[in-house]
Motif scaffolding. Structure first.
Motif, PDB file in Angstrom:
ATOM      1  N   GLN A 135      22.975  30.644  25.574  1.00 51.53           N
ATOM      2  CA  GLN A 135      24.374  31.212  26.365  1.00 51.53           C
ATOM      3  C   GLN A 135      25.950  31.746  25.823  1.00 51.53           C
ATOM      4  O   GLN A 135      26.212  32.453  25.846  1.00 51.53           O
ATOM      5  N   VAL A 136      26.073  30.526  25.322  1.00 49.61           N
ATOM      6  CA  VAL A 136      27.755  30.542  23.430  1.00 49.61           C
ATOM      7  C   VAL A 136      27.366  31.385  22.899  1.00 49.61           C
ATOM      8  O   VAL A 136      27.952  32.935  22.897  1.00 49.61           O
ATOM      9  N   GLU A 137      25.867  32.168  22.466  1.00 51.59           N
ATOM     10  CA  GLU A 137      25.503  33.258  21.850  1.00 51.59           C
ATOM     11  C   GLU A 137      25.368  34.289  21.818  1.00 51.59           C
ATOM     12  O   GLU A 137      26.226  35.797  21.693  1.00 51.59           O
ATOM     13  N   ALA A 138      25.215  34.691  23.795  1.00 50.59           N
ATOM     14  CA  ALA A 138      25.070  35.967  24.427  1.00 50.59           C
ATOM     15  C   ALA A 138      26.773  35.759  24.551  1.00 50.59           C
ATOM     16  O   ALA A 138      27.501  37.023  24.892  1.00 50.59           O
ATOM     17  N   ASP A 139      27.711  34.964  24.996  1.00 49.27           N
ATOM     18  CA  ASP A 139      28.757  35.199  25.351  1.00 49.27           C
ATOM     19  C   ASP A 139      29.985  35.676  24.382  1.00 49.27           C
ATOM     20  O   ASP A 139      30.639  36.245  24.540  1.00 49.27           O
ATOM     21  N   LEU A 140      29.710  34.801  22.836  1.00 49.42           N
ATOM     22  CA  LEU A 140      30.421  34.815  22.186  1.00 49.42           C
ATOM     23  C   LEU A 140      30.194  35.507  20.834  1.00 49.42           C
ATOM     24  O   LEU A 140      30.866  35.618  19.800  1.00 49.42           O
ATOM     25  N   GLY A 141      28.409  35.417  20.716  1.00 54.42           N
ATOM     26  CA  GLY A 141      28.029  35.948  19.497  1.00 54.42           C
ATOM     27  C   GLY A 141      27.935  34.788  18.953  1.00 54.42           C
ATOM     28  O   GLY A 141      27.632  33.399  18.927  1.00 54.42           O
ATOM     29  N   PRO A 142      27.171  35.215  17.554  1.00 51.99           N
ATOM     30  CA  PRO A 142      26.203  34.725  16.671  1.00 51.99           C
ATOM     31  C   PRO A 142      26.925  33.598  15.893  1.00 51.99           C
ATOM     32  O   PRO A 142      27.767  33.973  15.789  1.00 51.99           O
ATOM     33  N   ILE A 143      26.614  31.572  16.083  1.00 47.72           N
ATOM     34  CA  ILE A 143      27.172  30.359  15.772  1.00 47.72           C
ATOM     35  C   ILE A 143      27.023  30.498  13.962  1.00 47.72           C
ATOM     36  O   ILE A 143      25.861  31.140  14.230  1.00 47.72           O
ATOM     37  N   ASP A 144      28.303  30.542  13.630  1.00 49.63           N
ATOM     38  CA  ASP A 144      27.945  30.180  11.282  1.00 49.63           C
ATOM     39  C   ASP A 144      28.481  29.136  11.653  1.00 49.63           C
ATOM     40  O   ASP A 144      28.578  29.424  10.422  1.00 49.63           O
ATOM     41  N   THR A 145      28.790  28.260  12.726  1.00 45.74           N
ATOM     42  CA  THR A 145      29.916  26.806  12.280  1.00 45.74           C
ATOM     43  C   THR A 145      29.006  25.898  13.041  1.00 45.74           C
ATOM     44  O   THR A 145      29.478  26.236  14.681  1.00 45.74           O
ATOM     45  N   VAL A 146      28.766  24.938  12.704  1.00 47.01           N
ATOM     46  CA  VAL A 146      28.649  23.586  13.809  1.00 47.01           C
ATOM     47  C   VAL A 146      28.914  22.424  13.653  1.00 47.01           C
ATOM     48  O   VAL A 146      29.189  22.537  12.211  1.00 47.01           O
ATOM     49  N   ILE A 147      29.198  22.245  13.584  1.00 49.82           N
ATOM     50  CA  ILE A 147      29.617  20.591  14.124  1.00 49.82           C
ATOM     51  C   ILE A 147      29.366  19.308  14.875  1.00 49.82           C
ATOM     52  O   ILE A 147      29.730  19.641  16.231  1.00 49.82           O
ATOM     53  N   ALA A 148      28.504  18.898  14.206  1.00 47.52           N
ATOM     54  CA  ALA A 148      27.289  17.981  15.241  1.00 47.52           C
ATOM     55  C   ALA A 148      28.652  16.920  15.630  1.00 47.52           C
ATOM     56  O   ALA A 148      28.738  15.931  14.598  1.00 47.52           O
ATOM     57  N   ASN A 149      28.964  16.299  16.532  1.00 48.50           N
ATOM     58  CA  ASN A 149      30.162  15.804  16.906  1.00 48.50           C
ATOM     59  C   ASN A 149      29.508  15.098  17.745  1.00 48.50           C
ATOM     60  O   ASN A 149      30.417  13.806  17.712  1.00 48.50           O
ATOM     61  N   ALA A 150      28.922  14.837  19.270  1.00 44.26           N
ATOM     62  CA  ALA A 150      28.441  13.959  19.770  1.00 44.26           C
ATOM     63  C   ALA A 150      28.711  12.819  20.072  1.00 44.26           C
ATOM     64  O   ALA A 150      26.724  13.083  19.119  1.00 44.26           O
ATOM     65  N   GLY A 151      28.421  11.692  19.769  1.00 37.10           N
ATOM     66  CA  GLY A 151      28.095  10.523  19.775  1.00 37.10           C
ATOM     67  C   GLY A 151      28.785   9.903  21.107  1.00 37.10           C
ATOM     68  O   GLY A 151      29.466   9.766  21.375  1.00 37.10           O
ATOM     69  N   ILE A 152      27.855   8.573  20.765  1.00 34.62           N
ATOM     70  CA  ILE A 152      27.539   7.070  21.652  1.00 34.62           C
ATOM     71  C   ILE A 152      27.803   5.523  21.114  1.00 34.62           C
ATOM     72  O   ILE A 152      27.383   5.900  20.791  1.00 34.62           O
ATOM     73  N   THR A 153      28.325   5.216  21.824  1.00 33.14           N
ATOM     74  CA  THR A 153      28.179   3.957  21.305  1.00 33.14           C
ATOM     75  C   THR A 153      27.241   2.703  22.152  1.00 33.14           C
ATOM     76  O   THR A 153      27.837   4.078  23.460  1.00 33.14           O
ATOM     77  N   ARG A 154      26.024   1.514  22.451  1.00 28.99           N
ATOM     78  CA  ARG A 154      25.695   1.053  23.147  1.00 28.99           C
ATOM     79  C   ARG A 154      25.999  -0.528  22.231  1.00 28.99           C
ATOM     80  O   ARG A 154      24.302  -0.524  21.735  1.00 28.99           O
ATOM     81  N   ASP A 155      26.879  -0.670  22.349  1.00 33.42           N
ATOM     82  CA  ASP A 155      27.361  -2.334  21.363  1.00 33.42           C
ATOM     83  C   ASP A 155      26.552  -2.905  22.179  1.00 33.42           C
ATOM     84  O   ASP A 155      26.679  -3.509  22.783  1.00 33.42           O
ATOM     85  N   ALA A 156      25.623  -4.195  21.130  1.00 39.01           N
ATOM     86  CA  ALA A 156      25.171  -5.016  21.146  1.00 39.01           C
ATOM     87  C   ALA A 156      24.799  -5.792  20.602  1.00 39.01           C
ATOM     88  O   ALA A 156      24.708  -5.123  19.018  1.00 39.01           O
TER      89      ALA A 156
END
Ligand code: CAA
Length: 240
Positions: free
Chosen positions: A68-89
């Motif tokens: 969907q992103v590529e259809a809307d904005l064009g080919p992605i040439d830069t990816v920042i894999a940032n999503a993250g969570i903690t479940r500390d114990a």
């Protein structure tokens, strides 16, 4: 035509700073988020950056979202894999559910984000991948067996991708932020947080913008020979 960057978890915390910095650098930015519609809407209102909702832990949702992103904005040439969570114990209290939630989001989420974009980067002979790891992937952390495993795993991912992508003009690098002033760190009990700050020679938490500036550098066209490396940004708390 401006380059297109995808920032997962890009509407809050370090990710929001990265999205804004890349926009300022001239990128067309797509920021993903998992659940907080209100924060995402406020972020778009403030920055004009388009947000997309999907769960990085789910391969099919990631693939469909990326299409969907590529259809809307064009080919992605830069990816920042940032999503993250903690479940500390502490380990003796950590549940299999806490283990799997963190592995699925922080580690499998990187696979799910990069894998659908990789063939296009190879075809176009250009790509920039930055994975946001953590100081705790380098040194381990009490109560973070799950999180530290994923963040150490990120370093293996970028070192391997770097070797596979180098001939195709693709770089993959990691940033290991130390303790940064975001909601994630603010969620740590105050007493514990104070003891963490006491261990940082800089005497303060980092700012999200200090991580975003590292990303801007790594994704620039000039940074093509920096590949498979790790930038530590932690106020001298830990050296590898
Ligand atoms: N080293 C050694 N011992 C520690 C410790 C540490 N770093 N932290 C806590 N302990 C000890 C406590 O002193 C306490 O000992 P006693 O039982 O003898 O009193 C014990 O461990 C805690 O036991 P509890 O049963 O009270 O623990 P809990 O189940 O309530 O869990 C906690 C509390 C989850 C460990 C909480 O202290 C915590 O959140 N700690 C912070 C963990 C952390 O640093 N997370 C990083 C989050 S930020 C992030 O992840 C971003 C990034 O990339 C940097």
């Amino acid at each position: 035509m401006s380059r297109v960057a995808l920032v997962t978890g890009g509407s809050r915390g370090i990710g929001a700073s990265i999205s804004k910095a890349l926009k300022a650098d001239g990128f067309t930015v797509a920021a993903t988020y998992a659940g907080n519609d209100e924060a995402a809407a406020a972020f778009t209102e403030e920055t004009g950056i388009k947000t997309y909702k999907w769960n990085v832990a789910d391969y099919d949702s990631s693939k469909a979202g990326i299409e969907q992103v590529e259809a809307d904005l064009g080919p992605i040439d830069t990816v920042i894999a940032n999503a993250g969570i903690t479940r500390d114990a502490p380990f003796h209290k950590m549940t299999p559910e806490q283990w799997h939630q963190v592995i699925d989001t922080n580690l499998t989420g990187v696979f799910n984000t990069v894998h659908p974009i990789w063939p296009g980067m190879r075809e176009r002979k250009f790509g920039r991948i930055v994975v946001i790891s953590s100081i705790n992937g380098q040194k381990g952390q009490f109560a973070q067996v799950n999180y530290a495993a994923t963040k150490a795993g990120d370093l293996g991912i970028v070192k391997s991708l770097a070797q596979e992508g180098a001939r195709a003009g693709i770089t993959a690098n990691a940033i290991c932020p130390g303790y940064i002033a975001t909601e994630m760190v603010m969620a740590v009990p105050e007493k514990v947080r104070d003891s963490i700050i006491a261990q940082i020679p800089a005497g303060r938490l980092g700012e999200p913008e200090e991580i975003a500036r590292c990303v801007s550098f790594l994704v620039s066209e000039d940074a093509g020979f920096i590949n498979g490396s790790t930038i530590s940004a932690n106020g001298a708390q830990f050296f590898v």
